[in-house]
Design a protein around this motif. Structure first.
Motif, PDB file in Angstrom:
ATOM      1  N   ASP A  52     -31.210  15.070 -30.511  1.00  0.00           N
ATOM      2  CA  ASP A  52     -31.475  16.418 -29.999  1.00  0.00           C
ATOM      3  C   ASP A  52     -32.411  17.207 -30.914  1.00  0.00           C
ATOM      4  O   ASP A  52     -32.407  18.443 -30.901  1.00  0.00           O
ATOM      5  CB  ASP A  52     -30.146  17.175 -29.843  1.00  0.00           C
ATOM      6  N   ALA A  53     -33.226  16.508 -31.719  1.00  0.00           N
ATOM      7  CA  ALA A  53     -34.023  17.138 -32.766  1.00  0.00           C
ATOM      8  C   ALA A  53     -34.933  18.260 -32.267  1.00  0.00           C
ATOM      9  O   ALA A  53     -34.967  19.342 -32.865  1.00  0.00           O
ATOM     10  CB  ALA A  53     -34.854  16.089 -33.501  1.00  0.00           C
ATOM     11  N   ALA A  54     -35.665  18.026 -31.204  1.00  0.00           N
ATOM     12  CA  ALA A  54     -36.603  19.044 -30.732  1.00  0.00           C
ATOM     13  C   ALA A  54     -35.871  20.313 -30.319  1.00  0.00           C
ATOM     14  O   ALA A  54     -36.281  21.430 -30.678  1.00  0.00           O
ATOM     15  CB  ALA A  54     -37.436  18.505 -29.574  1.00  0.00           C
ATOM     16  N   LEU A  85     -23.416  23.282 -31.096  1.00  0.00           N
ATOM     17  CA  LEU A  85     -23.780  23.126 -29.693  1.00  0.00           C
ATOM     18  C   LEU A  85     -23.277  21.838 -29.051  1.00  0.00           C
ATOM     19  O   LEU A  85     -22.988  21.820 -27.857  1.00  0.00           O
ATOM     20  CB  LEU A  85     -25.299  23.227 -29.547  1.00  0.00           C
ATOM     21  N   TYR A  86     -23.188  20.770 -29.829  1.00  0.00           N
ATOM     22  CA  TYR A  86     -22.934  19.457 -29.235  1.00  0.00           C
ATOM     23  C   TYR A  86     -21.685  18.748 -29.746  1.00  0.00           C
ATOM     24  O   TYR A  86     -21.464  17.589 -29.396  1.00  0.00           O
ATOM     25  CB  TYR A  86     -24.150  18.556 -29.440  1.00  0.00           C
ATOM     26  N   ALA A  87     -20.891  19.411 -30.568  1.00  0.00           N
ATOM     27  CA  ALA A  87     -19.650  18.816 -31.062  1.00  0.00           C
ATOM     28  C   ALA A  87     -18.485  19.739 -30.711  1.00  0.00           C
ATOM     29  O   ALA A  87     -17.939  20.428 -31.567  1.00  0.00           O
ATOM     30  CB  ALA A  87     -19.737  18.575 -32.569  1.00  0.00           C
ATOM     31  N   PRO A  88     -18.116  19.753 -29.426  1.00  0.00           N
ATOM     32  CA  PRO A  88     -17.089  20.700 -28.981  1.00  0.00           C
ATOM     33  C   PRO A  88     -15.704  20.456 -29.591  1.00  0.00           C
ATOM     34  O   PRO A  88     -14.847  21.326 -29.522  1.00  0.00           O
ATOM     35  CB  PRO A  88     -17.058  20.508 -27.462  1.00  0.00           C
ATOM     36  N   ASP A  89     -15.506  19.298 -30.198  1.00  0.00           N
ATOM     37  CA  ASP A  89     -14.227  19.011 -30.839  1.00  0.00           C
ATOM     38  C   ASP A  89     -14.078  19.712 -32.191  1.00  0.00           C
ATOM     39  O   ASP A  89     -13.009  19.676 -32.795  1.00  0.00           O
ATOM     40  CB  ASP A  89     -14.054  17.499 -31.007  1.00  0.00           C
TER      41      ASP A  89
END
Length: 155
Positions: A68-70, A104-108
């Protein structure tokens, strides 16, 4: 003995985050994808375990940041105040990339844990001004987290 710390995080997660920041920092310095460093270390680990096993949360996080770098870099850039992304110290960029990905991407992972861990990493690895700076940027980004996490879980 508990397998989690006081914040409910798996024991050793801070070390894993630090390892992820180290990999992201090294990759930027060398101008290579961090996932290439992981692959290289996995090859070396087969004959020399002193490099450490490339598994666990550090790998998950680095692969996520790279994938998801960009978007991660664009979000960081849009939340900087009076700074440009390229002018940030490289270690701060690595910490912000990891923190933004986690938000943003680690909802845990609890949002407050992400912020606290990023500040701790900045305290350990960067300048005296970095902890407050990193906290401010990630705090602004954290306002996006509930919506992005909800959208990701709906997909």
């Amino acid at each position: 003995m508990s397998t989690t710390d006081r914040a409910g995080e798996p024991r050793g997660r801070h070390r894993q985050r630090r390892r992820a920041v180290d990999l992201l920092f090294e990759a930027e310095a060398k101008g290579v994808p961090a996932t290439d460093l992981i692959a290289e270390r996995r090859e070396v680990f087969a004959t020399d375990d002193s490099v450490g096993d490339m598994t666990g949360y550090a790998v998950r996080a680095v692969e996520g940041v790279v994938a998801d770098a960009a978007q991660v870099d664009a979000i960081i850039s849009s939340h900087l105040q009076n700074w440009s992304f390229d002018r940030l110290p490289a270690v701060d960029r690595a910490i912000l990339r990891l923190g933004t990905w986690e938000l943003l991407y680690a909802p845990d992972i609890d949002i407050n844990v992400v912020l606290a861990e990023a500040v701790k990493l900045a305290t350990e690895l960067s300048t005296d001004d970095s902890p407050a700076f990193v906290n401010g940027v990630l705090d602004r980004i954290s306002t996006l987290a509930p919506q992005v996490r909800a959208a990701s879980s709906a997909e």
